[in-house]
Design an enzyme around this catalytic site. Structure first.
Site, PDB file in Angstrom:
ATOM      1  N   HIS A  88       1.563   6.963  28.615  1.00  0.00           N
ATOM      2  CA  HIS A  88       2.825   6.386  28.140  1.00  0.00           C
ATOM      3  C   HIS A  88       3.619   5.726  29.266  1.00  0.00           C
ATOM      4  O   HIS A  88       4.815   5.525  29.134  1.00  0.00           O
ATOM      5  CB  HIS A  88       3.699   7.469  27.484  1.00  0.00           C
ATOM      6  N   GLU A 105      -2.013  -1.339  15.496  1.00  0.00           N
ATOM      7  CA  GLU A 105      -1.658  -2.373  16.469  1.00  0.00           C
ATOM      8  C   GLU A 105      -2.693  -3.479  16.559  1.00  0.00           C
ATOM      9  O   GLU A 105      -2.348  -4.643  16.818  1.00  0.00           O
ATOM     10  CB  GLU A 105      -1.441  -1.762  17.864  1.00  0.00           C
TER      11      GLU A 105
HETATM   12  C1  LIG Z   1      -1.353   3.809  19.056  1.00  0.00           C
HETATM   13  C2  LIG Z   1       0.017   4.402  19.019  1.00  0.00           C
HETATM   14  N1  LIG Z   1       1.003   3.740  18.404  1.00  0.00           N
HETATM   15  C3  LIG Z   1       2.239   4.270  18.340  1.00  0.00           C
HETATM   16  C4  LIG Z   1       2.519   5.476  18.901  1.00  0.00           C
HETATM   17  C5  LIG Z   1       3.934   6.060  18.837  1.00  0.00           C
HETATM   18  N2  LIG Z   1       3.950   7.241  17.996  1.00  0.00           N
HETATM   19  C6  LIG Z   1       3.822   8.476  18.497  1.00  0.00           C
HETATM   20  S1  LIG Z   1       3.779   9.656  17.312  1.00  0.00           S
HETATM   21  C7  LIG Z   1       3.977   8.523  16.089  1.00  0.00           C
HETATM   22  C8  LIG Z   1       4.046   8.945  14.644  1.00  0.00           C
HETATM   23  C9  LIG Z   1       2.781   9.581  14.232  1.00  0.00           C
HETATM   24  O1  LIG Z   1       2.911  10.029  12.914  1.00  0.00           O
HETATM   25  P1  LIG Z   1       1.806  11.021  12.355  1.00  0.00           P
HETATM   26  O2  LIG Z   1       0.452  10.533  12.753  1.00  0.00           O
HETATM   27  O3  LIG Z   1       2.042  11.186  10.904  1.00  0.00           O
HETATM   28  O4  LIG Z   1       2.041  12.373  13.128  1.00  0.00           O
HETATM   29  P2  LIG Z   1       3.362  13.277  13.137  1.00  0.00           P
HETATM   30  O5  LIG Z   1       4.192  12.823  14.265  1.00  0.00           O
HETATM   31  O6  LIG Z   1       4.030  13.106  11.831  1.00  0.00           O
HETATM   32  O7  LIG Z   1       2.862  14.645  13.355  1.00  0.00           O
HETATM   33  C10 LIG Z   1       4.064   7.255  16.624  1.00  0.00           C
HETATM   34  C11 LIG Z   1       4.246   6.025  15.835  1.00  0.00           C
HETATM   35  C12 LIG Z   1       1.472   6.117  19.571  1.00  0.00           C
HETATM   36  N3  LIG Z   1       1.662   7.287  20.206  1.00  0.00           N
HETATM   37  N4  LIG Z   1       0.232   5.579  19.595  1.00  0.00           N
END
Ligand SMILES: Cc1ncc(C[n+]2csc(CCOP(=O)(O)OP(=O)(O)O)c2C)c(N)n1
Ligand SMILES: Cc1ncc(C[n+]2csc(CCOP(=O)(O)OP(=O)(O)O)c2C)c(N)n1
Ligand SMILES: [Mg+2]
Ligand SMILES: [Mg+2]
Lengths: 315, 348, 348, 315
Positions: free
Chosen positions: B141, B72
């Site tokens: 959140h 971001e």
């Molecule tokens: C800074 C931030 N941006 C966006 C999000 C929204 N978000 C929550 S989980 C996620 C995906 C994360 O993917 P990964 O790190 O690969 O973990 P996984 O869910 O696959 O275990 C996103 C985009 C967030 N929580 N924090």
């Protein structure tokens, strides 16, 4: 470096003029600074001129260059008029930022300088944004992100490399690696090798940033590759900062001592020009004197320019 | 410039066409992108099949919608760099909380850029953030932060409460040549309202009177405005309800005029209470309409702590139309209630 | 626990020992590190020869002073992780502006951690930030932001104005089991004052009366408090000057008591004006002491734009003791000045 | 993997029990979730159990593990009691975070879980901070940073690796790479190769994260190297997310389809146990049944626990 030998005289003279302009302007700033006529922090580029000149020779006014705090060298090389720079340092309304920016915030839209920032790292992303704009509008300009070795510690650096590669953007990353973050040496701030780390994302090459012909050649390759649609490129220039991080004093770190024959890009280019017969000694002296004249002019211009009158722009 | 023909003083006539807040946002963005090829949208998950809760589904120009990694901070800088290179980015965040990762860019860069160069260069960019609430979203959140962003010079802050406003203010924000933080409340997304099909912009800095009344001025924005309206309508309260629509610039004149008439002020601000938007309204009104005030102005908002997760705790943490109505009734009755933010967390 | 023996209600006796604000900060940190082996300092350039403008020079325990790369966000998380693992970090930033890079950690993590786990775990950490001003520092190197940090639940905000306070409040902040944002003004660093050599802590949330008077209550913190004091002393003004010392928790009772007596309030807040600390004070005082107010309360601070660089612009941007004195005099004379923030930028 | 064969029965059974606990608990949550008894977003770990079990087997209660949003698996493997987890999901005062945290914010100080975070990336730095605390106080615990593949896009990731290496901290980085950020595949979010990039900073190895014995062996090496003072290590575990990013539904991305024989860590370990004679089929059935009983118990516990009564902690 075989390509060194084939450089055209006008290109070589441009490089020299640009480096000398940066050097002599910086020396003049250093001389004037203790008199407090410039109320702004200055981060001088003495010793690092080859990076600015060697890279910017390949950039056009349409290319958008984003700088950090150490601005004067690359800004002048990109085309910022000396008068605009000096008036800005003097806080005058004729300065490139109308006195609102100071040394760390230079703007020159006509020459592809949409601004610079005093917060280390962040402006790297702005160059990527310029590259995105070029791609989305199918225009042929580059975004150029310009930063120091220590900016590679900031998370925004990696985020920017990643996105530029994912989107295959026309972006040139220029790391002006003087080996220091203030008085902190590179080994204390970076566990990684900058070139090898950048190469995880895109073609990256390391070049001797005190050798302007080497920078010129490497930048040529990188810029050509980008302009022909090859996506981002990374240029890592190892150079040397002769001054303290900020202000008018020479650097006093013994490990960073200067050996002119080895370290001075101007000395090295002048030797090459003389040795190769591209320029005479007299010509070189004349050039230096001419530049001194422009600096005198710029200072007179700044001194005689009005201060801005305080006002608030309505939001 | 394609935008100049949209006069912000023009009110698009209502035609009875009902669409949701979410659809209004989508339509506004879609029309902006159609009108002006410089407009593009960027953001994490902006291009996926969920379409940012539907607010970006099936746009006419998918080639100008970019998904991004979880970066971001750099992405905000990318948007800024693009804005400085002739484009008009709309950067979207699924949660306001994710904007915190980008505060260096938002506060040090985006907000400052015009000022640092004496406005020789403009920064036409919109940062959309969606406010969450409930279902155990929790402290990371559910943040609102409109008052917080408004404290930073160089940022406009827009918080639409109705579908009509959502579309008109989004179009106006995109048309604006300076940075706008545009905060949408997720709980408003399904609300239906009258939205003209044509393109129209609403002025940034002009409040809207949602209910006319004589005994109390209530200032409330976004979801709080809708809750206040519900409270007023359900209890038939004689309240002048003003939705500022934009937190900054703030239409303080409309608020002050109302307070001069009613003599009483309540600000309902669904945000952290200390030095927030409500405090600013109270301070400005007190400065300007001191002699008209018949009661000390009051503020209602969140308790001064992070949002808890368990449903029972959430339901105690947040204001409801019923709680708002109770405070309004007491103020109308002339009671000098001290609307203690903290007290409201313990349900009585 | 080594800290429990320092009773914050105890006033260390003044001994005439004069040291600077900077030396007081250094001494406080040094003594904290000596007293408690869990205390360590971390920050960009924290360990270099400049010693953070001297405030960390020649500490007795250099092995507990860590320099860091330009990675303010992760470093804040590192400090938090260390605090959650039994240490008491003091994270230092040479400029408040650099803290913006770390806002995700400061707001989403540090401020929220205790709340998210119902205080089963505590976060004893101090984030020091130094406020810059002048010499063309410009918009990215001069931010204050105490009101902005205070808006976030979970952060205490401390802004000492005197050497005595600097030491006592720093020790108290380090002793505190919750996160403290500790903001020092660079322009106070050279100020001399009486500072006891012994270890002492001052209560967080207790204001200090810097000058006694009857006609006007002035609330001012940090550099603004010193400027207000200069204005009062140079012009012999009958002003009750209250330095809250901690923006949060805020000692509103002391302020309200004073306003009940004087009937007039001016808040001098060297910070962005919209929804800042000054707005909060005005709002709270109006809520609590409405009937005592004889004049509308006023606020003086920065104009609502980023700091310009040129000296002439800076000198117009910032308040000075002279400008403060002029406003105080008019308020004492009963004039209902409207202390327009914007107007002050144009020097008259 | 020759070391697979030498695993002790009790270790292998621990791995199985842990994976089964995670799996069966997750399945139960998925079954109950549509009834709205749990008012909290859930990110299930079905398919990814081997990473949690294989790594956590080598961790002690003193080691401090920091998690992101996908918490249940590693938290249970680290020792969080099933009752505490379930009560937290039910929003009860007996939950590990007293109902203030929910699924994404789990705490268990007794078992080295000082909290988890819903903002992707940031908690990586917290594990480094724990490592710093261990080093500064000369204690023998590890900091463990646990995150997904997409967290490697966040600048804080690199900043954390750099600092851990500069300070040679006892930190284990565990990347649980399920190839997705919500519905965005890895290739769309990462231009880099995760292991090779991490290797710019520290020893980094990639392991099949659906093979618990492989994870177990690789984690053993990494943890041993850290405990003997070797500085940070990076473990990149390629695994598969069987569910949608959030909630109770199966993942419906065709590219991510599950082949149990290839992808299921429990299936593979059970086959190994039976084939190698370490456990009988009957034993395995009994274990599954026993775990089911604990889950029943945890749910009864949660259901019969009181809700927290709203109150404000005075600051
Ligand atoms: C800074 C931030 N941006 C966006 C999000 C929204 N978000 C929550 S989980 C996620 C995906 C994360 O993917 P990964 O790190 O690969 O973990 P996984 O869910 O696959 O275990 C996103 C985009 C967030 N929580 N924090
Ligand atoms: C985010 C941030 N942190 C700290 C600083 C203070 N600072 C200004 S320049 C500098 C050193 C930068 O070093 P490098 O990037 O190598 O550039 P150089 O000065 O060597 O050209 C530092 C630490 C800053 N401006 N921004
Ligand atoms: Mg450097
Ligand atoms: Mg993933």
């Amino acid at each position: 470096m075989p390509r060194n030998k084939t450089i055209q005289r006008d290109a070589a003279m441009w490089l020299l003029r640009t480096m000398r302009t940066i050097r002599q302007t910086s020396e003049r700033i250093a001389a004037l600074y203790p008199t407090n006529v410039m109320e702004t922090p200055v981060h001088l580029c003495i010793g690092q001129e080859a990076v600015a000149a060697g890279v910017c020779r390949h950039l056009t006014d349409a290319d958008k260059l984003f700088l950090g705090h150490r601005t004067h060298g690359p800004a002048l090389a990109k085309g910022l008029p000396l008068r605009s720079l000096m008036a800005e340092l003097y806080g005058r309304t004729t300065g490139c930022s109308h006195g609102y920016g100071g040394s760390m915030h230079l703007l020159d839209l006509a020459h592809g300088l949409p601004g610079s920032s005093a917060i280390v790292g962040g402006s790297i992303a702005l160059g990527v944004g310029a590259g995105l704009a070029a791609k989305m509008t199918a225009q042929n300009f580059l975004g150029v992100s310009w930063f120091g070795d220590a900016a590679t510690n900031a998370g925004v650096f990696y985020e920017s490399l990643n996105f530029a590669t994912l989107q295959k953007l026309p972006v040139l990353f220029v790391c002006e690696d003087n080996g220091y973050s203030n008085v902190m040496p590179r080994a204390a701030h970076s566990a990684h090798d900058i070139q090898s780390l950048a190469a995880q994302f895109m073609p990256a090459c390391t070049v001797d940033g005190t050798d302007v012909l080497a920078v010129y050649a490497a930048a040529q390759d990188a810029v050509d590759a980008i302009r022909t649609g090859g996506g981002p490129q990374f240029l890592h220039c190892r150079t040397k900062r002769w001054m303290k991080h900020q202000g008018h004093e020479r650097c006093d770190l013994p490990e960073n001592a200067v050996d002119v024959a080895r370290d001075c890009p101007i000395h090295k280019l002048e030797a090459f020009l003389r040795d190769s017969g591209l320029a005479s000694a007299a010509e070189l002296v004349a050039l230096a004197r001419q530049i001194e004249g422009s600096i005198d002019d710029a200072i007179r211009f700044a001194e005689s320019s009005p201060f801005p009158s305080p006002h608030l722009v309505e939001v | 410039m394609p935008w100049s023909k949209f006069d912000s003083t023009y009110s698009a006539p209502l035609t009875g066409r009902q669409i949701s807040y979410c659809a209004a946002l989508r339509e506004g963005l879609d029309q902006a992108m159609g009108l002006d090829p410089r407009v593009f949208a960027i953001g994490l998950d902006a291009d996926d099949k969920f379409g940012v809760f539907g607010s970006m589904s099936n746009l006419t120009h998918p080639e100008r919608v970019l998904g991004t990694p979880i970066s971001e901070n750099a992405m905000t800088g990318v948007a800024l760099g693009a804005a400085l290179s002739g484009l008009r980015p709309v950067h979207v965040h699924l949660r306001v909380d994710f904007m915190l990762v980008a505060m260096d860019q938002i506060v040090n860069y985006v907000a400052k850029w015009e000022d640092m160069f004496d406005r020789q260069v403009r920064v036409p960019m919109v940062i959309r953030g969606i406010v969450g609430r409930g279902w155990g979203c929790g402290a990371q959140h559910s943040q609102t932060l409109h008052g917080w962003f408004a404290q930073i010079p160089g940022l406009k802050v827009v918080t639409p409460s109705t579908p009509y406003d959502a579309k008109g203010l989004l179009l106006a924000s995109i048309a604006d040549d300076s940075p706008v933080v545009f905060l949408e409340h997720r709980w408003l997304y399904k609300n239906m309202g009258d939205v003209p099909a044509e393109i129209y912009t609403l002025p940034l800095g002009k409040a809207h009177r949602l209910h006319q009344g004589d005994r109390l001025t209530v200032v409330a924005n976004s979801l709080a405005a809708m809750h206040a309206l519900t409270a007023i309508e359900q209890h038939g309260l004689d309240v002048d309800l003003i939705d500022p629509r934009t937190i900054k610039p703030l239409d303080i004149d409309t608020i002050v005029d109302s307070v001069r008439h009613t003599g009483r002020l309540l600000v309902v601000d669904y945000d952290f209470p200390f030095g927030g938007f409500a405090s600013e309204v109270v301070a400005q009104v007190t400065e300007r309409a001191f002699t008209s005030l018949r009661l000390p102005p009051q503020r209602l908002g969140f308790p001064d702590r992070g949002m808890p997760s368990s449903g029972v705790l959430e339901r105690a943490y947040y204001q409801t139309p019923e709680r708002l109505a109770a405070v309004m009734q007491r103020m109308i009755a002339g009671e000098s209630v001290h609307a203690d933010h903290q007290a409201l967390v313990v349900p009585s």
